[in-house]
Design an enzyme around this catalytic site. Structure first.
Site, mmCIF file in Angstrom:
data_model
loop_
_atom_site.group_PDB
_atom_site.id
_atom_site.type_symbol
_atom_site.label_atom_id
_atom_site.label_comp_id
_atom_site.label_asym_id
_atom_site.label_seq_id
_atom_site.Cartn_x
_atom_site.Cartn_y
_atom_site.Cartn_z
ATOM 1 N N LEU A 1 4.751 44.663 -18.990
ATOM 2 C CA LEU A 1 5.160 46.030 -19.361
ATOM 3 C C LEU A 1 6.465 46.397 -18.684
ATOM 4 C CD1 LEU A 1 1.667 47.745 -19.128
ATOM 5 C CD2 LEU A 1 2.978 47.227 -21.201
ATOM 6 N N GLY A 2 6.826 45.656 -17.649
ATOM 7 C CA GLY A 2 8.059 45.940 -16.934
ATOM 8 C C GLY A 2 7.894 45.639 -15.460
ATOM 9 N N ARG A 3 8.909 46.015 -14.698
ATOM 10 C CA ARG A 3 8.913 45.731 -13.267
ATOM 11 C C ARG A 3 8.663 47.005 -12.483
ATOM 12 N NH1 ARG A 3 10.784 41.589 -10.812
ATOM 13 N NH2 ARG A 3 11.512 42.855 -9.084
ATOM 14 N N GLY A 4 7.752 46.945 -11.520
ATOM 15 C CA GLY A 4 7.595 48.086 -10.613
ATOM 16 C C GLY A 4 8.441 47.794 -9.381
ATOM 17 N N GLY B 1 6.815 44.398 -7.802
ATOM 18 C CA GLY B 1 6.270 43.314 -8.616
ATOM 19 C C GLY B 1 6.181 43.723 -10.073
ATOM 20 N N HIS B 2 5.551 42.867 -10.857
ATOM 21 C CA HIS B 2 5.504 43.095 -12.306
ATOM 22 C C HIS B 2 4.217 43.802 -12.702
ATOM 23 C CE1 HIS B 2 8.681 40.056 -12.157
ATOM 24 N NE2 HIS B 2 9.025 40.503 -13.359
ATOM 25 N N LYS C 1 -0.986 45.780 -12.092
ATOM 26 C CA LYS C 1 0.242 45.798 -11.303
ATOM 27 C C LYS C 1 0.102 44.734 -10.225
ATOM 28 C CE LYS C 1 2.981 49.556 -10.475
ATOM 29 N NZ LYS C 1 3.460 50.850 -9.916
ATOM 30 N N ASP D 1 6.270 63.084 -4.359
ATOM 31 C CA ASP D 1 7.325 62.297 -5.020
ATOM 32 C C ASP D 1 7.304 62.515 -6.529
ATOM 33 O OD1 ASP D 1 8.305 58.760 -4.939
ATOM 34 O OD2 ASP D 1 9.453 60.624 -5.106
HETATM 35 C C1 LIG Z 1 4.701 54.942 -12.519
HETATM 36 C C2 LIG Z 1 5.428 53.727 -11.992
HETATM 37 C C3 LIG Z 1 6.544 54.100 -11.052
HETATM 38 N N1 LIG Z 1 5.977 53.015 -13.121
HETATM 39 C C4 LIG Z 1 5.480 51.813 -13.453
HETATM 40 O O1 LIG Z 1 4.597 51.293 -12.847
HETATM 41 C C5 LIG Z 1 6.173 51.133 -14.627
HETATM 42 C C6 LIG Z 1 6.659 49.758 -14.199
HETATM 43 C C7 LIG Z 1 6.537 48.905 -15.396
HETATM 44 C C8 LIG Z 1 5.643 49.592 -16.410
HETATM 45 C C9 LIG Z 1 5.245 50.926 -15.824
HETATM 46 N N2 LIG Z 1 3.843 50.936 -15.442
HETATM 47 C C10 LIG Z 1 2.867 51.248 -16.365
HETATM 48 N N3 LIG Z 1 3.195 51.307 -17.671
HETATM 49 C C11 LIG Z 1 2.240 51.615 -18.574
HETATM 50 N N4 LIG Z 1 2.562 51.675 -19.904
HETATM 51 C C12 LIG Z 1 3.698 51.287 -20.558
HETATM 52 C C13 LIG Z 1 4.896 50.981 -19.883
HETATM 53 C C14 LIG Z 1 6.022 50.611 -20.602
HETATM 54 C C15 LIG Z 1 5.978 50.559 -21.991
HETATM 55 C C16 LIG Z 1 7.201 50.185 -22.761
HETATM 56 O O2 LIG Z 1 8.011 51.038 -23.050
HETATM 57 N N5 LIG Z 1 7.440 48.931 -23.142
HETATM 58 C C17 LIG Z 1 6.530 47.868 -22.825
HETATM 59 C C18 LIG Z 1 8.673 48.686 -23.846
HETATM 60 C C19 LIG Z 1 8.388 48.144 -25.226
HETATM 61 C C20 LIG Z 1 9.706 47.858 -25.931
HETATM 62 N N6 LIG Z 1 10.546 46.974 -25.120
HETATM 63 C C21 LIG Z 1 11.814 46.725 -25.847
HETATM 64 C C22 LIG Z 1 10.856 47.498 -23.772
HETATM 65 C C23 LIG Z 1 9.579 47.768 -23.004
HETATM 66 C C24 LIG Z 1 4.797 50.860 -22.669
HETATM 67 C C25 LIG Z 1 3.668 51.237 -21.939
HETATM 68 N N7 LIG Z 1 0.973 51.900 -18.243
HETATM 69 C C26 LIG Z 1 0.606 51.835 -16.931
HETATM 70 C C27 LIG Z 1 1.540 51.489 -15.956
HETATM 71 C C28 LIG Z 1 1.107 51.406 -14.501
HETATM 72 F F1 LIG Z 1 1.726 52.381 -13.815
HETATM 73 F F2 LIG Z 1 -0.218 51.540 -14.409
HETATM 74 F F3 LIG Z 1 1.465 50.253 -13.966
#
Ligand SMILES: CC(C)NC(=O)[C@H]1CCC[C@H]1Nc1nc(Nc2ccc(C(=O)N(C)C3CCN(C)CC3)cc2)ncc1C(F)(F)F
Length: 298
Positions: free
Chosen positions: A23-26, A29-30, A46, A140
Site C-alpha cells: 500500500l506504500g511506505r510508512g 517500513g512497508h 505494517k 500529532d
Molecule cells: C497513517 C500513516 C501515517 N500512513 C500510513 O501508514 C500509510 C503508509 C502506506 C499506506 C498507508 N497506511 C495504510 N493505508 C491504508 N489504505 C490505503 C493506503 C493507500 C492506498 C492507495 O492510494 N494506493 C494503494 C494507491 C493506489 C494507486 N497507486 C498508483 C498508488 C497507491 C489505498 C489504501 N490502510 C491502512 C493503512 C495503515 F495505516 F493501517 F497502515
C-alpha cells in the site's frame, strides 16, 4: 462480521495471513494489504524493521502506540487489531482504509469545499472527544496521519506521538506545522493541543496550506519529519509566527466568515481559551455544513 480477535487473546504469526499488494511506505517500513486466512478479514499489515526502530530509539513510542491504539474503539479511529514479531521485524495488524491517504486527496483537490472540510472536522472532533475522555492526547493531528475509509469517513491513524495524560511528556514531537505555542515553547501541555492542531487542519482543508507555513521553501521542508525541519528550524520555519499566532486569511479561495470565526476560536495562544471540542460541534459553521453521518457525499 467476523471481528479479528483482540490483541491479547491471540498469538499471531505471518502464516495467519495471505500478503497482498504493497500500500506504500510508512516511516519505518512497508505496509501491505493482507487477508487473515481463517476469517478472510482484509487488513493492513505494517512491517517495521527492528534495526530501524532501535537506531531511532522509538521502541517505547511504538509500545505506547500499540497499547493506546489497540484499546480505542471509534468509527473515526483506525483500529489496531494486534501485533507480532520475528527475528528482524515487528508487524502491526491494522484496519485497512479502502480510500487511502487524506493528504494525497487534499493535494489532488488543492483544498476542500466548506461542506467537506466541516464534515471531516466534525468527525475528527468526535474522535478527539472520545480520546480525551479516555485521557489520551493524540498530539500529532495532521493530514499525513489521516486515512479515508470505504464510505469516505476519516480515520485518525498513527498514535505514535499520543500519550496517556497521566504521564505527560515534555518531548518535542510532530512536525512544526501543527505544534501549538505551548509545545513550541515546550511547556506543559494538555488535551487542548489537539484543538490547536484541529484548527490548523481546518485552515489547511479550506486554503490548501497551513496557517503558519514559511512562504519560501514551502515545498522542500513540507511533509518532512520534524528532525530535518528542526535542524533547519531558524532558517526554514517561522516559529515566532506560531507563538505570536499571527493568523492571516488569504483572499483566495473565498471562505465564509463563519469558518474563519471557528478557526480564530481554536488558534488561540492561551490553551485554556481555545474553543472546547463539544462547543465546536455546536458552532454554526459546523451545524450548517457538516454531514451528521461524518460521511462527505460529493
Ligand atoms: C497513517 C500513516 C501515517 N500512513 C500510513 O501508514 C500509510 C503508509 C502506506 C499506506 C498507508 N497506511 C495504510 N493505508 C491504508 N489504505 C490505503 C493506503 C493507500 C492506498 C492507495 O492510494 N494506493 C494503494 C494507491 C493506489 C494507486 N497507486 C498508483 C498508488 C497507491 C489505498 C489504501 N490502510 C491502512 C493503512 C495503515 F495505516 F493501517 F497502515
Amino acid at each position: 462480521s467476523s471481528e479479528v480477535p483482540a490483541a491479547e487473546k491471540k498469538r499471531w504469526t505471518l502464516g495467519d495471513f495471505d500478503i497482498g499488494k504493497p500500500l506504500g511506505r510508512g516511516k519505518f517500513g512497508h505496509v501491505y494489504l493482507a487477508r487473515e486466512k481463517r476469517s478472510n478479514h482484509i487488513v493492513a499489515l505494517k512491517v517495521l524493521f527492528k534495526s530501524q526502530l532501535q537506531q531511532s530509539q522509538v521502541e517505547h513510542q511504538l509500545r505506547r502506540e500499540v497499547e493506546i491504539q489497540s484499546h480505542l474503539r471509534h468509527p473515526n479511529i483506525l483500529r489496531l487489531y494486534g501485533y507480532f514479531y520475528d527475528q528482524k521485524r515487528v508487524y502491526l495488524i491494522l484496519e485497512y482504509a479502502a480510500k487511502g491517504e487524506l493528504y494525497k486527496e487534499l493535494q489532488k483537490c488543492k483544498y476542500f469545499s466548506e461542506r467537506r472540510a466541516a464534515t471531516y472536522v466534525a468527525s475528527l472532533a468526535r474522535a478527539l472527544i472520545y480520546c480525551h475522555g479516555k485521557h489520551v492526547i493524540h498530539r500529532d493531528i495532521k493530514p499525513e496521519n489521516l486515512l479515508i475509509g470505504a464510505q469516505g469517513e476519516l480515520k485518525i491513524a498513527d498514535f505514535g506521538w499520543s500519550v496517556h495524560t497521566f504521564n505527560r511528556r515534555r518531548t518535542m514531537c510532530g512536525t512544526l506545522d501543527y505544534l501549538p505555542p505551548e509545545m513550541v515553547e515546550s511547556v506543559e501541555h494538555d488535551a487542548s493541543v489537539d484543538i490547536w492542531s484541529l484548527g490548523v487542519l481546518c485552515y489547511e482543508f479550506l486554503y490548501g496550506v497551513p496557517p503558519f507555513e514559511a512562504k519560501e521553501h514551502s515545498d522542500t521542508y513540507r511533509r518532512v519529519p520534524l528532525l530535518s525541519t528542526y535542524h533547519n528550524l531558524f532558517t526554514l520555519f517561522p516559529i515566532h509566527r506560531i507563538v505570536q499566532v499571527d493568523l492571516k486569511f488569504p483572499p483566495k479561495p473565498i471562505v465564509s466568515s463563519s469558518a474563519k470565526d471557528l478557526i480564530s476560536q481554536m488558534l488561540v495562544k492561551d490553551s485554556s481559551q481555545r474553543l472546547p471540542l463539544h462547543k465546536l460541534l455546536e458552532h454554526p459553521w459546523i451545524v450548517q455544513n457538516a454531514d451528521p453521518s461524518g460521511i462527505y457525499k460529493a
